[in-house]
Structures are given as C-alpha cells and as structure tokens.
Design an enzyme around this catalytic site. Structure first.
Site, PDB file in Angstrom:
ATOM      1  NE  ARG A   1      69.352  51.400  27.862  1.00  0.00           N
ATOM      2  CZ  ARG A   1      69.591  51.700  29.352  1.00  0.00           C
ATOM      3  NH1 ARG A   1      70.570  51.615  29.768  1.00  0.00           N
ATOM      4  NH2 ARG A   1      68.274  51.964  30.053  1.00  0.00           N
TER       5      ARG A   1
ATOM      6  NE  ARG B   1      75.664  73.984  49.735  1.00  0.00           N
ATOM      7  CZ  ARG B   1      74.473  74.153  50.349  1.00  0.00           C
ATOM      8  NH1 ARG B   1      73.284  74.240  49.856  1.00  0.00           N
ATOM      9  NH2 ARG B   1      74.473  74.551  51.671  1.00  0.00           N
TER      10      ARG B   1
ATOM     11  CG  HIS C   1      63.597  54.493  31.862  1.00  0.00           C
ATOM     12  ND1 HIS C   1      63.898  55.866  31.712  1.00  0.00           N
ATOM     13  CD2 HIS C   1      64.806  53.877  32.090  1.00  0.00           C
ATOM     14  CE1 HIS C   1      65.348  56.160  31.624  1.00  0.00           C
ATOM     15  NE2 HIS C   1      65.846  54.812  32.138  1.00  0.00           N
TER      16      HIS C   1
ATOM     17  NE  ARG D   1      76.110  53.796  33.002  1.00  0.00           N
ATOM     18  CZ  ARG D   1      74.866  54.050  33.315  1.00  0.00           C
ATOM     19  NH1 ARG D   1      74.597  54.739  34.270  1.00  0.00           N
ATOM     20  NH2 ARG D   1      74.006  53.440  32.479  1.00  0.00           N
TER      21      ARG D   1
ATOM     22  CG  ASP E   1      67.711  47.057  34.407  1.00  0.00           C
ATOM     23  OD1 ASP E   1      68.864  46.653  34.271  1.00  0.00           O
ATOM     24  OD2 ASP E   1      67.189  48.118  34.573  1.00  0.00           O
TER      25      ASP E   1
ATOM     26  CB  SER F   1      76.140  55.057  38.361  1.00  0.00           C
ATOM     27  OG  SER F   1      75.510  54.963  36.971  1.00  0.00           O
TER      28      SER F   1
ATOM     29  CG  HIS G   1      71.340  52.807  39.117  1.00  0.00           C
ATOM     30  ND1 HIS G   1      70.805  52.964  37.648  1.00  0.00           N
ATOM     31  CD2 HIS G   1      72.258  53.787  39.226  1.00  0.00           C
ATOM     32  CE1 HIS G   1      71.784  53.635  37.189  1.00  0.00           C
ATOM     33  NE2 HIS G   1      72.603  54.052  37.777  1.00  0.00           N
TER      34      HIS G   1
END
Length: 469
Positions: A361, A453, A352, A433, A407, A276, A306
C-alpha cells in the site's frame, strides 16, 4: 546486501509473482457469477459456500490450527490463529491479498472510472463480497445503487450540524453512524422475529445503505469544520462513489479523485485481526446491527496506534523539516533518525505487526506520487526517509520490520492536494474501511457465526496452567 539492491530484488520478485498470479486471476475472473445485482449473485453464491464450510468442519473440525504461548496472551494476541475472515489475508512477505489478488492485480484487473487509471472501490467491494473480479457493468450497477441509497435522515443532518467545532471529526463520524441505526432493516426485522437464515440479507441491505451514506456524512463533517459550514453539492447520478465524494468535499482536481479511488481501495481491508475489523466482527457477533457494529470499529480506528498513525507520521516529518530546514543531506537525516530512536521514540510509519517487507500500500502510493507529484518537496523528503531509515533500523536491531507501512505515505499525498487538515484523515480511512468490515459482516451472518467469547485467565491461573507455581 545494500538497501537499494534489496529493493530491486524485491521488485523483481513481485513482478514474477504478479505475472504468475494474473494468469490464475484470469481463470477466476472467467468463472465469475453473471448478473449486475450483487444481492442476486450472493443468493446463488452463499449456499455453495455454506455447504463448503459445513463439509470442511465435518472433516477437520477437531484439527489443531496452531498453539498459544504465554507471550502471545500478554503481547496483544499477536500470531494467535483465532479468526475466520474471508475477504483478505495478510501475508508477512507478500502483503495484503484481497480474495487472493494483490494490490497490483487489483490495479490491473478491477474496472476503472471514466478516463481514470486507478481501480474503483465499487469493484473492490464486489470482489470482497463475491471473490470474483466484476465486470464494468456490475460496477456501474453498484455505483448507481449507492447513489439511490445515499440520502441521510434529517435527524442525522441536524445532529451533525449541531456538533461543536472542538469535537474530533472521528467522534462526529462514529456518532453519526450510530445514529443511522434508526434506519436499520436488520434491527427492525430482528425485533419482529425474522428467521436467522435471513440475517445475511438484512445485513447486506444495511451494509449497502451505510456504505452509500458514508461519503455524505464525511463531507458534512469536513465542510462544517473546515469550510465554514457550507453545504456539500448534490450527488451526481453520472459520477462514481469516489468522484461524488471528492466533489462533496469541494475538490474538483481529476487527479485528486484518482487518488481517492486508489486510497479508498487500498485502505478497505487488512484481514480480520486489526482493531477496526476485529471490533466490527466482535460487536456484530452479538447481533448488533451493521451501524452499531461499524461505529464500534470506527472508535477503534480513531486510536493513535491504528487509524491516526498517518497523522503521527506527518507531525514527525513536519518536525524534521522544521529542525533541519530545506535541503537535507542523508547524513543530517541519519543523525535526526538516530536521535529519534535514542530518545526512546519510534520512526512513525515504519514497522508493522504482521508485515515483514515494504507495505504494498506504501508502494502503490509512492508510484502515484512519482507520476503526479515527483517534484513535491514533502514527497522528496519522505522518499529520502525511505532511502535512509531501513538500514538504520536494521543496524539498531530492534525492529522486526524496518520497512514503511501505508501510513508513511498517505498524508503526503493529501497535503499536496491542499487537504491539510490532519485531524480529518482518519475519517477518509473510515469511509474506506467500511468496504472490508461490512463485506466480512455479511459473510459472518451467512455462515451463522456465533457470539465471540474467548476464554481469559488471570495471572495466577495462567501460571498454574503452564506449571509455573
């Protein structure tokens, strides 16, 4: 070394680290720029940081920061040092640091809500943008400003109210953010030929507007899908951002508001390489406005690898409970986990891409649960999974990180407060987020970063490049 001994050792090390860091944090807090208007603070801060980066690039612009292997290129670019993200850094052993501060630091130092003990996300946003711990007055100013910017245009409300009930909440969320592009100050000014030195100011204005509007967007989606289309309550000028959000959702339990303050703080940023954050940065590098850039990031967050991962955890835990019944012995749990692994599946919520320890977390959510819901059956089961799983994954020998991530716990807390609609959980993640993605986007434009790029190769050319002809 046993799992419990390892946990005690890790906890003691964390305490030692935090004591040392809090001393340094106090120095940084004392040097914070004064004033309650965040944009005024940035106007003073950005020229200093621009000069710092220009001088650094002059000295070390040709220095090598790492190397790229073929495995990295085929393996999801893991470990490639290729991005600059000022707001946070993820250390494999220590976990996330927001501008140098750990999660325990933030819980201790950031201003709290009325009668609350958890940090306010407004304070975390100030920290991400400026690098300094804000005062209570600075945070109140952010709360007030977001309230003033929160109104949605009618066309977005109409669109949200006309979505079919089978359209996923994240699809609705992303579409509404894209439609809010009608309000973009950056897009309007760019079309009129604004000088690039002003880009950051316009991105700042759009970011503040968007963050202010997201709780209302998210609340309308929730009420349309799960509360018979009832209208969210009006925003209260005396409430903070999280409190207004929980009220609009229809939850008035003070401890749920406390949970949401914590949740919105800890899910805000996880350095720049996650899907994200990287997507928002990439799309923003094309000078797409913050609404379009963040909407792109939300489409990435919607993926099961995600932001949907906490839902995957709950589905697995639910199957576990249905298979084994009420009270589960450690031996039964071990057999279930081994069967999961032998079937080719993973234990969701464990492991992870970067972390090599228990996700901080996860830890702070566990501490919240121990305080507010210690006897909840689902929390007890998740705790038991935490007790048993790492040793099994170590024994299996395949997992680089056998420890739980964020999670593995968040869904359990939401379930306890009767927010049982799992499809919606990623929207909460998305609201949070925005703080990290948009804080980074402001600095992307302040530094004048170019369109992104990277060079790519096909397999024949890559083989030739590495001498494998």
């Amino acid at each position: 070394m046993s799992h419990s001994t390892m946990l005690r050792s890790l906890s003691q090390q964390l305490l030692r680290n935090n004591k040392n860091l809090l001393s340094a944090a106090g120095v940084r807090q004392a040097s914070a720029v004064s004033g309650t208007n965040l944009k005024d603070v940035l106007e003073k801060l950005i020229p200093e940081k621009q000069k710092e980066v220009v001088e650094f690039r002059k000295r070390k612009g040709s220095a090598k920061a790492g190397e790229v292997t073929v495995d990295m290129m085929y393996g999801g670019m893991r470990g490639i040092k290729a991005l600059v993200t000022e707001t946070s850094v993820l250390d494999p052993d220590e976990g996330i640091r927001f501008r140098g501060y750990t999660i325990p630091d933030c819980q201790k130092l950031l201003p709290k809500g009325a009668k609350g003990e958890e940090p306010l996300p407004e304070g975390l946003f100030w920290l991400l943008v400026t690098g300094s711990i804000p005062t209570q007055e600075q945070v109140k100013a952010i709360s007030k400003e977001w309230i003033e910017r929160a109104a949605l245009p009618n066309h977005v409300i109409t669109m949200l109210n006309n979505f079919p009930s089978n359209l996923h909440p994240m699809s609705q969320f992303s579409a509404a953010i894209t439609a809010l592009n009608s309000e973009s100050k950056f897009a309007k000014a760019y079309a009129e030929g604004v000088h690039k030195s002003k880009y950051w100011e316009l991105v700042y204005e759009d970011s503040m507007d968007l963050i202010a509007k997201l709780p209302t967007v998210a609340a309308i989606i929730y009420r349309n899908l799960y509360r018979d289309g009832s209208t969210p309550c009006a925003i209260d000028n005396n409430k903070d951002w999280s409190w207004n959000f929980t009220s609009m959702l229809g939850y008035e339990e003070p401890s749920f508001t406390e949970l949401m303050r914590l949740y919105l703080t800890i899910h805000s940023d996880h350095e720049g390489g996650n899907v994200s954050a990287h997507t928002c940065h990439l799309v923003g590098s094309a000078l797409s406005d913050p609404y379009l850039s963040f909407a792109a990031g939300m489409n990435g967050l919607a993926g099961p690898l995600h932001g949907l991962a906490n839902q995957e955890v709950l589905v697995w835990v639910t199957k576990l409970r249905e298979s084994l019944g009420g009270e589960v012995s450690d031996e039964q749990l071990r057999d279930f986990i081994w069967n999961t692994l032998k079937s080719g599946q993973v234990v969701p919520g464990y492991g992870h891409a970067v972390l090599r320890k228990t996700d901080p977390r996860y830890t702070c959510q566990r501490e919240f649960a121990l305080k507010h819901l210690p006897n909840d059956p689902l929390f007890k089961l998740v705790s038991q999974v935490y007790k048993v799983t790492p040793d099994i994954l170590i024994e299996q020998g395949k997992a680089k990180n056998p420890w739980p991530n964020v999670d593995a716990h968040s869904g359990v807390l939401l379930q306890y407060y009767k927010m049982t609609e799992m499809n919606y959980y990623t929207v909460l993640f998305g609201v949070s987020r925005a703080l990290g993605c948009l804080a980074s986007l402001i600095w992307d434009r302040a530094f004048g970063l170019p369109i992104e790029r990277p060079k790519s190769y096909d397999t024949p050319h890559l083989r030739k490049l590495v001498g494998d002809s």
